[in-house]
Design a protein around this motif. Structure first.
Motif, PDB file in Angstrom:
ATOM      1  N   PHE A   1       0.835  -1.199   0.000  1.00 44.38           N
ATOM      2  CA  PHE A   1       0.000   0.000   0.000  1.00 44.38           C
ATOM      3  C   PHE A   1       0.872   1.251   0.000  1.00 44.38           C
ATOM      4  O   PHE A   1       1.644   1.484   0.909  1.00 44.38           O
ATOM      5  CB  PHE A   1      -0.957  -0.027   1.188  1.00 44.38           C
ATOM      6  N   LYS A   2       0.741   1.999  -1.086  1.00 39.89           N
ATOM      7  CA  LYS A   2       1.541   3.211  -1.288  1.00 39.89           C
ATOM      8  C   LYS A   2       0.661   4.430  -1.046  1.00 39.89           C
ATOM      9  O   LYS A   2      -0.496   4.295  -0.641  1.00 39.89           O
ATOM     10  CB  LYS A   2       2.056   3.228  -2.725  1.00 39.89           C
ATOM     11  N   VAL A   3       1.190   5.611  -1.378  1.00 41.51           N
ATOM     12  CA  VAL A   3       0.370   6.822  -1.321  1.00 41.51           C
ATOM     13  C   VAL A   3      -0.872   6.567  -2.184  1.00 41.51           C
ATOM     14  O   VAL A   3      -0.751   6.118  -3.317  1.00 41.51           O
ATOM     15  CB  VAL A   3       1.166   8.028  -1.872  1.00 41.51           C
ATOM     16  N   PRO A   4      -2.060   6.788  -1.635  1.00 44.35           N
ATOM     17  CA  PRO A   4      -3.277   6.459  -2.381  1.00 44.35           C
ATOM     18  C   PRO A   4      -3.393   7.238  -3.697  1.00 44.35           C
ATOM     19  O   PRO A   4      -2.988   8.394  -3.776  1.00 44.35           O
ATOM     20  CB  PRO A   4      -4.409   6.869  -1.423  1.00 44.35           C
TER      21      PRO A   4
ATOM     22  N   ARG B   1      -9.672   0.187  -0.819  1.00 40.96           N
ATOM     23  CA  ARG B   1      -8.567  -0.470  -1.542  1.00 40.96           C
ATOM     24  C   ARG B   1      -8.015  -1.652  -0.741  1.00 40.96           C
ATOM     25  O   ARG B   1      -7.433  -2.574  -1.304  1.00 40.96           O
ATOM     26  CB  ARG B   1      -7.449   0.533  -1.841  1.00 40.96           C
TER      27      ARG B   1
ATOM     28  N   ARG C   1       2.659  -2.604   4.526  1.00 43.25           N
ATOM     29  CA  ARG C   1       1.835  -1.457   4.935  1.00 43.25           C
ATOM     30  C   ARG C   1       0.367  -1.843   4.755  1.00 43.25           C
ATOM     31  O   ARG C   1       0.061  -2.857   4.142  1.00 43.25           O
ATOM     32  CB  ARG C   1       2.166  -0.177   4.189  1.00 43.25           C
TER      33      ARG C   1
ATOM     34  N   GLU D   1      -1.766   2.790   7.849  1.00 45.65           N
ATOM     35  CA  GLU D   1      -1.181   4.057   7.381  1.00 45.65           C
ATOM     36  C   GLU D   1      -2.172   5.206   7.545  1.00 45.65           C
ATOM     37  O   GLU D   1      -1.782   6.351   7.717  1.00 45.65           O
ATOM     38  CB  GLU D   1      -0.750   3.943   5.917  1.00 45.65           C
ATOM     39  N   ASP D   2      -3.448   4.882   7.516  1.00 40.58           N
ATOM     40  CA  ASP D   2      -4.478   5.915   7.606  1.00 40.58           C
ATOM     41  C   ASP D   2      -4.672   6.457   9.012  1.00 40.58           C
ATOM     42  O   ASP D   2      -5.430   7.415   9.214  1.00 40.58           O
ATOM     43  CB  ASP D   2      -5.794   5.388   7.004  1.00 40.58           C
TER      44      ASP D   2
ATOM     45  N   VAL E   1       0.804   7.702   9.038  1.00 39.55           N
ATOM     46  CA  VAL E   1       1.312   8.829   8.245  1.00 39.55           C
ATOM     47  C   VAL E   1       0.239   9.922   8.117  1.00 39.55           C
ATOM     48  O   VAL E   1       0.538  11.119   8.188  1.00 39.55           O
ATOM     49  CB  VAL E   1       1.810   8.354   6.852  1.00 39.55           C
ATOM     50  N   VAL E   2      -1.000   9.500   7.981  1.00 38.10           N
ATOM     51  CA  VAL E   2      -2.098  10.460   7.798  1.00 38.10           C
ATOM     52  C   VAL E   2      -2.283  11.328   9.048  1.00 38.10           C
ATOM     53  O   VAL E   2      -2.526  12.528   8.969  1.00 38.10           O
ATOM     54  CB  VAL E   2      -3.399   9.702   7.442  1.00 38.10           C
TER      55      VAL E   2
ATOM     56  N   LEU F   1      -2.848  14.750   7.127  1.00 36.29           N
ATOM     57  CA  LEU F   1      -3.289  14.719   5.728  1.00 36.29           C
ATOM     58  C   LEU F   1      -4.801  14.880   5.631  1.00 36.29           C
ATOM     59  O   LEU F   1      -5.325  15.261   4.590  1.00 36.29           O
ATOM     60  CB  LEU F   1      -2.841  13.410   5.056  1.00 36.29           C
TER      61      LEU F   1
HETATM   62  P1  AMP Z   1       7.357   2.437   0.540  1.00 40.75           P
HETATM   63  O1  AMP Z   1       6.762   1.503   1.535  1.00 40.75           O
HETATM   64  O2  AMP Z   1       8.778   2.832   0.846  1.00 40.75           O
HETATM   65  O3  AMP Z   1       7.185   1.972  -0.852  1.00 40.75           O
HETATM   66  O4  AMP Z   1       6.565   3.814   0.619  1.00 40.75           O
HETATM   67  C1  AMP Z   1       5.198   3.880   0.520  1.00 40.75           C
HETATM   68  C2  AMP Z   1       4.766   5.251   0.988  1.00 40.75           C
HETATM   69  O5  AMP Z   1       3.363   5.339   0.874  1.00 40.75           O
HETATM   70  C3  AMP Z   1       5.124   5.513   2.434  1.00 40.75           C
HETATM   71  O6  AMP Z   1       5.752   6.742   2.568  1.00 40.75           O
HETATM   72  C4  AMP Z   1       3.763   5.536   3.118  1.00 40.75           C
HETATM   73  O7  AMP Z   1       3.721   6.391   4.225  1.00 40.75           O
HETATM   74  C5  AMP Z   1       2.864   6.006   1.997  1.00 40.75           C
HETATM   75  N1  AMP Z   1       1.474   5.624   2.238  1.00 40.75           N
HETATM   76  C6  AMP Z   1       0.962   4.393   2.342  1.00 40.75           C
HETATM   77  N2  AMP Z   1      -0.344   4.430   2.613  1.00 40.75           N
HETATM   78  C7  AMP Z   1      -0.676   5.732   2.714  1.00 40.75           C
HETATM   79  C8  AMP Z   1      -1.877   6.428   2.994  1.00 40.75           C
HETATM   80  N3  AMP Z   1      -3.020   5.774   3.236  1.00 40.75           N
HETATM   81  N4  AMP Z   1      -1.851   7.773   2.986  1.00 40.75           N
HETATM   82  C9  AMP Z   1      -0.705   8.426   2.737  1.00 40.75           C
HETATM   83  N5  AMP Z   1       0.471   7.842   2.469  1.00 40.75           N
HETATM   84  C10 AMP Z   1       0.488   6.514   2.465  1.00 40.75           C
END
Ligand code: AMP
Ligand code: MG
Length: 276
Positions: free
Chosen positions: A90-93, A105, A121, A125-126, A129-130, A135
């Motif tokens: 799960f990356k940045v949505p 998702r 992840r 993450e919600d 990081v959120v 965010l």
């Molecule tokens: P990586 O795991 O290094 O590939 O990075 C994935 C990035 O996606 C990380 O910086 C996470 O914080 C970010 N990420 C994952 N899910 C979310 C989310 N729901 N909202 C914002 N960023 C997210």
């Protein structure tokens, strides 16, 4: 008693209670042998899980940058049979994902009966990081703990065995790994100035993790704090927790498969008799 610290409800923790460098008196070679044996056992249990199709296994990996999520996938779940084990990262949505509720998702990636799914992840993450980067406003992320608990309850009620691992590294170990990464040409794809920027939010992440672990631990969806400064100890602790979660089903699975075998042999016998 497992090597990873299992949280299943009542206990409220602070991350500072746990030593990221813990190795439980083990040496590397010893630990690697144990891990290899556990992986053999896990592969056999995976076959039973797949054959019976009554449960599924969801493994959630969370942790700060360089905590070893990718390494755990490579070394612990990588050796499993890829016919019924896969990874969702799960990356940045995306824009489309953001246009839905935060679990949309995630729910789409949950394992089917008989399968193992590894989340690199997750929906956490919600509330990580959120939350740390605001965010969305607090009125939006705050109710998510309840949504997560209801969601995981739904999955568990539907036969999903849920294991959540927080890979616990120290701030010093993270710095070491980030610097090492800079000197390794093969790891250059992983380099990100964002990792250094995120490091500045270390304490805010600790608070966010503590709240997620304290509010979203349950018997049916435990969190495990995994001491992760030593990669070999991390791998062993995760492999052990996975084995321990599946082993209680083993007898029941074998019994079901025996019954299934009897029924199928009966059908084959009847077919043969009809041919005579
Ligand atoms: P990586 O795991 O290094 O590939 O990075 C994935 C990035 O996606 C990380 O910086 C996470 O914080 C970010 N990420 C994952 N899910 C979310 C989310 N729901 N909202 C914002 N960023 C997210
Ligand atoms: Mg990264």
């Amino acid at each position: 008693m497992g090597l990873a610290h299992r949280l299943a409800g009542k206990r409220q923790i602070k991350l500072a209670e746990f030593d990221p460098g813990e190795v439980a008196g083990l040496k590397r070679g010893q630990a690697e042998k144990k891990t290899a044996r556990l992986l053999e056992e896990l592969t056999e249990l995976q076959e039973l899980l797949y054959a019976v199709q009554a449960q599924s296994l969801l493994v959630i990996l969370q942790g700060r940058d360089t905590s070893g999520k990718d390494g755990t996938i490579r070394r612990v779940t990588g050796p499993l049979n890829s016919q019924s084990c896969s990874v969702a990262s799960f990356k940045v949505p995306t824009e489309e994902e953001l246009a839905h509720d935060f679990l949309w998702r995630v729910h789409a990636q949950t394992p089917a009966a008989g399968d193992i799914k590894i989340f690199n992840r997750s929906h956490y993450e919600d509330v990580l990081v959120v939350r740390v980067h605001e965010l969305v406003p607090e009125q939006v992320w705050r109710p998510r703990y309840e949504h997560i608990n209801a969601f995981e309850r739904l999955l568990a009620d539907s036969g999903t065995i849920i294991l959540k691992f927080y890979l616990h590294i120290s701030k010093a170990e993270q710095e070491k790994r980030l610097r090492k990464r800079e000197n390794d040409p093969i790891k250059s794809w992983k380099l990100s100035v964002g990792d250094w920027q995120e490091r500045e939010y270390w304490d805010a992440y600790s608070e966010a993790y503590e709240e997620a672990l304290n509010r979203c631990s349950a018997k049916h969806a435990p969190w495990f704090v995994v001491p992760a400064d030593k990669k070999w100890f991390r791998d062993l602790a995760v492999a052990e927790a996975m084995r321990d979660a599946l082993i209680p089903f083993k007898d029941e699975w074998l019994k079901k498969l025996k019954e299934l075998g009897r029924e199928k042999r009966k059908a084959i016998d009847e077919y043969r008799r009809g041919k005579k």
